[in-house]
Write a protein that holds these residues in place. Sequence first.
Motif, PDB file in Angstrom:
ATOM      1  N   UNK A 172       4.161  -1.339   3.347  1.00  0.00           N
ATOM      2  CA  UNK A 172       3.534  -0.208   3.099  1.00  0.00           C
ATOM      3  C   UNK A 172       4.674   0.989   2.715  1.00  0.00           C
ATOM      4  N   UNK A 173       4.385   2.098   1.918  1.00  0.00           N
ATOM      5  CA  UNK A 173       5.356   3.168   1.778  1.00  0.00           C
ATOM      6  C   UNK A 173       4.490   4.177   1.451  1.00  0.00           C
ATOM      7  N   UNK A 174       5.216   5.578   1.511  1.00  0.00           N
ATOM      8  CA  UNK A 174       4.305   6.863   1.475  1.00  0.00           C
ATOM      9  C   UNK A 174       5.021   7.445   0.105  1.00  0.00           C
ATOM     10  N   UNK A 175       4.267   8.560  -0.439  1.00  0.00           N
ATOM     11  CA  UNK A 175       4.559   9.115  -1.476  1.00  0.00           C
ATOM     12  C   UNK A 175       3.789  10.779  -1.308  1.00  0.00           C
ATOM     13  N   UNK A 176       4.468  11.567  -1.623  1.00  0.00           N
ATOM     14  CA  UNK A 176       4.128  13.168  -1.412  1.00  0.00           C
ATOM     15  C   UNK A 176       2.862  13.112  -2.504  1.00  0.00           C
ATOM     16  N   UNK A 177       1.774  13.632  -1.994  1.00  0.00           N
ATOM     17  CA  UNK A 177       0.712  13.556  -3.094  1.00  0.00           C
ATOM     18  C   UNK A 177      -0.326  14.664  -2.449  1.00  0.00           C
ATOM     19  N   UNK A 178      -0.373  15.902  -3.133  1.00  0.00           N
ATOM     20  CA  UNK A 178      -1.171  16.897  -2.955  1.00  0.00           C
ATOM     21  C   UNK A 178      -2.419  16.807  -3.985  1.00  0.00           C
ATOM     22  N   UNK A 179      -3.446  16.409  -4.035  1.00  0.00           N
ATOM     23  CA  UNK A 179      -4.647  16.300  -4.982  1.00  0.00           C
ATOM     24  C   UNK A 179      -5.104  17.509  -5.535  1.00  0.00           C
TER      25      UNK A 179
ATOM     26  N   UNK B 184       0.777  -1.122   0.076  1.00  0.00           N
ATOM     27  CA  UNK B 184      -0.104   0.094  -0.037  1.00  0.00           C
ATOM     28  C   UNK B 184       0.775   1.379  -0.037  1.00  0.00           C
ATOM     29  N   UNK B 185       0.768   2.123  -0.885  1.00  0.00           N
ATOM     30  CA  UNK B 185       1.301   3.408  -1.078  1.00  0.00           C
ATOM     31  C   UNK B 185       0.383   4.514  -0.348  1.00  0.00           C
ATOM     32  N   UNK B 186       0.801   5.263   0.461  1.00  0.00           N
ATOM     33  CA  UNK B 186       0.020   6.021   1.383  1.00  0.00           C
ATOM     34  C   UNK B 186       0.259   7.506   0.791  1.00  0.00           C
ATOM     35  N   UNK B 187      -0.706   8.123  -0.031  1.00  0.00           N
ATOM     36  CA  UNK B 187      -0.569   9.385  -0.315  1.00  0.00           C
ATOM     37  C   UNK B 187      -0.985  10.358   0.420  1.00  0.00           C
ATOM     38  N   UNK B 188       0.068  11.400   0.725  1.00  0.00           N
ATOM     39  CA  UNK B 188      -0.408  12.385   1.732  1.00  0.00           C
ATOM     40  C   UNK B 188       0.337  13.678   1.121  1.00  0.00           C
ATOM     41  N   UNK B 189      -0.370  14.793   1.496  1.00  0.00           N
ATOM     42  CA  UNK B 189       0.106  16.003   1.086  1.00  0.00           C
ATOM     43  C   UNK B 189       1.318  16.581   2.103  1.00  0.00           C
ATOM     44  N   UNK B 190       1.345  16.035   3.308  1.00  0.00           N
ATOM     45  CA  UNK B 190       2.197  16.231   4.153  1.00  0.00           C
ATOM     46  C   UNK B 190       3.380  15.206   4.005  1.00  0.00           C
ATOM     47  N   UNK B 191       4.377  15.128   3.529  1.00  0.00           N
ATOM     48  CA  UNK B 191       5.201  13.934   3.010  1.00  0.00           C
ATOM     49  C   UNK B 191       5.693  13.632   4.450  1.00  0.00           C
ATOM     50  N   UNK B 192       5.754  14.198   5.545  1.00  0.00           N
ATOM     51  CA  UNK B 192       6.656  13.640   6.773  1.00  0.00           C
ATOM     52  C   UNK B 192       5.517  12.952   7.443  1.00  0.00           C
ATOM     53  N   UNK B 193       4.286  13.515   7.415  1.00  0.00           N
ATOM     54  CA  UNK B 193       3.086  12.579   8.196  1.00  0.00           C
ATOM     55  C   UNK B 193       2.879  11.396   7.489  1.00  0.00           C
ATOM     56  N   UNK B 194       2.987  11.585   6.081  1.00  0.00           N
ATOM     57  CA  UNK B 194       2.818  10.185   5.214  1.00  0.00           C
ATOM     58  C   UNK B 194       3.902   9.271   5.502  1.00  0.00           C
ATOM     59  N   UNK B 195       5.152   9.458   5.632  1.00  0.00           N
ATOM     60  CA  UNK B 195       6.259   8.728   6.230  1.00  0.00           C
ATOM     61  C   UNK B 195       6.076   8.178   7.455  1.00  0.00           C
ATOM     62  N   UNK B 196       5.876   9.181   8.430  1.00  0.00           N
ATOM     63  CA  UNK B 196       5.503   8.462   9.856  1.00  0.00           C
ATOM     64  C   UNK B 196       4.316   7.410   9.915  1.00  0.00           C
ATOM     65  N   UNK B 197       3.048   7.730   9.140  1.00  0.00           N
ATOM     66  CA  UNK B 197       2.140   6.813   9.079  1.00  0.00           C
ATOM     67  C   UNK B 197       2.455   5.543   8.172  1.00  0.00           C
TER      68      UNK B 197
END
Length: 254
Positions: free
Chosen positions: A63-70, A35-48
């Motif tokens: 899981x991994x995260x990605x910076x993504x502001x829709x 699961x790739x967690x898209x998050x506007x705040x990349x630091x919060x996404x990485x922590x999640x």
Amino acid sequence: MSYSGKIVVLITGANQGVGYETAKNLVQSSADYHVILGSRDSSKGEAAAQALQADGAKAKGTASSISLDVTDEASIAAAAERVAADFGRLDVLVNNAGIVSTASPPTARALRRVLETNVVGALAVTEAFLDLLRKAEHKPPRLVFVSSSMGSITHAADPASPYYNPHATEYRTSKAALNMLMTMYSARLKPEGFLVIGADPGLCATNFTGDAASLRNRGAAEPAEGGNRVATVIKGEKDANAGRVVGVYGVSPW
């Protein structure tokens, strides 16, 4: 890490609330999921993402995260490029990112802001990731829109419905529009073999409105329950209702 054989899922707005709980459900349910967690705040996404991986006893998937502001086209394009570089495909896209307005009475400014995230953002992300979905390893490629019974015009017009009230006009309008957007993608992509469906997590006690306690006092479900409802759609348990919005009580009326 090799992702061969994994079901690669991207969830927008996934660093908290129902989006996070959906990701958690998938990661804990099967080793098949990444699961790739898209998050506007990349630091919060990485922590999640790190939190999902931290419990080795429960984490079966990854899981991994990605910076993504829709609401930012450059951010969306960059995210699509990164997913292409890291995975080469996408099996499931979940348009979950959303905001609410508590303005009363409703305002044009608030409506524009809510529509920009909840509807325009979903369209922008979908268009950016369609080619990666077409390369899905696990068929059919899935396109999921997280909607709400509050977007049902049938409910809104029925005095006997619990959703018959004049509140959250901007949010409810955006979800009605999102339902139409989902329907249009279903008609457009079904010939290509896509499965397009809406998922209604129900009223959940998240920080969505900034007052989770108040929502809980109104009988809201815990976020994990909402995440489970969305996850069942992702897992294919509601495929018979493709092209519709599926909630805790079944198919939501338009």
